[in-house]
Design an enzyme around this catalytic site. Structure first.
Site, PDB file in Angstrom:
ATOM      1  CG  HIS A 101      -5.057   1.808   4.700  1.00 18.54           C
ATOM      2  ND1 HIS A 101      -4.383   2.613   6.128  1.00 18.54           N
ATOM      3  CD2 HIS A 101      -4.278   0.874   4.856  1.00 18.54           C
ATOM      4  CE1 HIS A 101      -3.278   2.467   6.424  1.00 18.54           C
ATOM      5  NE2 HIS A 101      -2.680   1.585   5.686  1.00 18.54           N
ATOM      6  CG  ASP A 103      -1.155  -2.201   4.372  1.00 15.23           C
ATOM      7  OD1 ASP A 103      -1.520  -1.445   4.513  1.00 15.23           O
ATOM      8  OD2 ASP A 103      -0.536  -2.357   4.797  1.00 15.23           O
ATOM      9  CG  HIS A 257      -2.966  -0.712   9.435  1.00 11.41           C
ATOM     10  ND1 HIS A 257      -3.668  -1.509   8.083  1.00 11.41           N
ATOM     11  CD2 HIS A 257      -1.691  -0.077   8.602  1.00 11.41           C
ATOM     12  CE1 HIS A 257      -2.411  -0.905   7.323  1.00 11.41           C
ATOM     13  NE2 HIS A 257      -1.541  -0.529   7.337  1.00 11.41           N
ATOM     14  NE  ARG A 272       4.169  -1.294   3.339  1.00 11.12           N
ATOM     15  CZ  ARG A 272       3.003  -0.501   2.182  1.00 11.12           C
ATOM     16  NH1 ARG A 272       2.373   0.255   3.473  1.00 11.12           N
ATOM     17  NH2 ARG A 272       3.268  -0.916   1.497  1.00 11.12           N
TER      18      ARG A 272
HETATM   19  C1  SIN Z   1       1.192   2.108   6.607  1.00  7.37           C
HETATM   20  O1  SIN Z   1       0.120   1.919   6.059  1.00  7.37           O
HETATM   21  O2  SIN Z   1       1.605   0.860   5.850  1.00  7.37           O
HETATM   22  C2  SIN Z   1       1.936   2.455   7.491  1.00  7.37           C
HETATM   23  C3  SIN Z   1       1.303   2.276   8.791  1.00  7.37           C
HETATM   24  C4  SIN Z   1       2.445   3.498   9.979  1.00  7.37           C
HETATM   25  O3  SIN Z   1       3.152   3.844   8.905  1.00  7.37           O
HETATM   26  O4  SIN Z   1       1.917   3.759  10.718  1.00  7.37           O
END
Ligand code: SIN
Length: 281
Positions: A101, A103, A257, A272
């Site tokens: 995905h 974000d 990612h 994050r």
């Molecule tokens: C995310 O998708 O923002 C999380 C990525 C992760 O935890 O490695």
């Protein structure tokens, strides 16, 4: 010319570079921030090692690249709406981001980037994959490029939040599932031009993209599935192995990612912050 203190070490052939020689906890000068932005634009995702940042330092670093984006589906699930805590406990059967995905693309203005900081990581497992969507677009045939030029797709958050997504029973990171939650849907072009580099890229992803404009979900499926799978061919990807104190900063406009769900008996805890972006065109 780049600051001589900064060392850039690519980690794969087409995406991802580690930056060494920068202490994120310090107030960085404009030249250093400019260099970091340039490396981000060149490599799509950048990584830092052995950092130690508290929440104000994390926010201060993010603000050097834009306004902080408040995630609508995590708002209210933690004490600070600017922070999303991503926690995986032993026994969790789902994790955040386990499908390919970009974000928050259900938003009309999806975030330009995210800065993810590792507080606790497993001794092995729990890596993150990133895929370069310039490469994905450029590798398509001229016929396919022609077919998808001008095509738009709907992006919805119904698979990742709300009561019907049923995430909270299976994982430690909670998302909004209350009865007042409302699905957010946006229509974005399938081929987008990056607002800073001017390069074209493929803009669909598994978590959010549901169907093409003017078609049903069933009609969209064959082409959409092809584009989704094509977007993470191994040669477009890199894999980042986390250590405590690592940071990944991805350009959400061009990266997809995926968090690998293989942390087994281990805890994994990340913090994050997302940075606001513009409408994809
Ligand atoms: C995310 O998708 O923002 C999380 C990525 C992760 O935890 O490695």
């Amino acid at each position: 010319m780049r600051n001589a203190k900064i060392e850039v070490r690519p980690i794969a052939g087409t995406i991802g570079a580690e930056i060494h020689g920068v202490d994120i906890s310090k107030t960085l000068d404009d030249a250093t921030v400019g260099d970091i932005r340039k490396v981000l634009l060149d490599h799509c995702v950048i990584f830092f090692r052995d950092q130690s940042i508290d929440i104000p330092q994390h926010k201060a670093f993010a603000r050097r690249f834009g306004e902080i984006f408040i995630h609508p589906n995590y708002k209210g699930t933690g004490p600070d709406p600017e922070i999303v805590g991503i926690r995986r406990e032993p026994g969790d059967t789902k994790i955040v981001g386990e499908e390919w995905h970009a974000d928050t693309t259900m938003s009309a203005l999806p975030p330009m980037g995210a800065i993810l900081y590792a507080l606790e990581v497993p001794p092995y497992g729990g890596d993150t994959l990133f895929a370069n969507q310039y490469q994905a677009y450029e590798a398509l045939s001229d016929g396919m490029k022609k077919l998808i030029s001008g095509l738009k797709a709907y992006h919805s958050d119904r698979k990742v939040a709300g009561p019907q997504a049923n995430m909270n029973a299976h994982r430690s990171t909670k998302v909004r599932e209350d009865a007042d939650w409302k699905e957010t849907v946006s229509l974005h072009p399938v081929v987008v031009t990056h607002p800073e580099t001017g390069r074209k890229l493929l803009y669909v992803n598994h978590s959010y993209t549901t169907h093409f404009e003017g078609m049903t979900e069933a009609e969209s499926k064959p082409l959409l599935n092809f584009l989704l799978e094509h977007g993470h061919r191994p040669e477009f990807t890199c894999r980042f192995r986390w250590e405590k104190g690592s940071i990944a900063f991805w350009d959400n406009r061009v990266c997809k990612h995926l968090a690998i769900h293989d942390a087994g008996p281990w805890r994994r805890e990340m913090r994050r912050i997302q940075i606001a972006g513009v409408r994809p065109v």
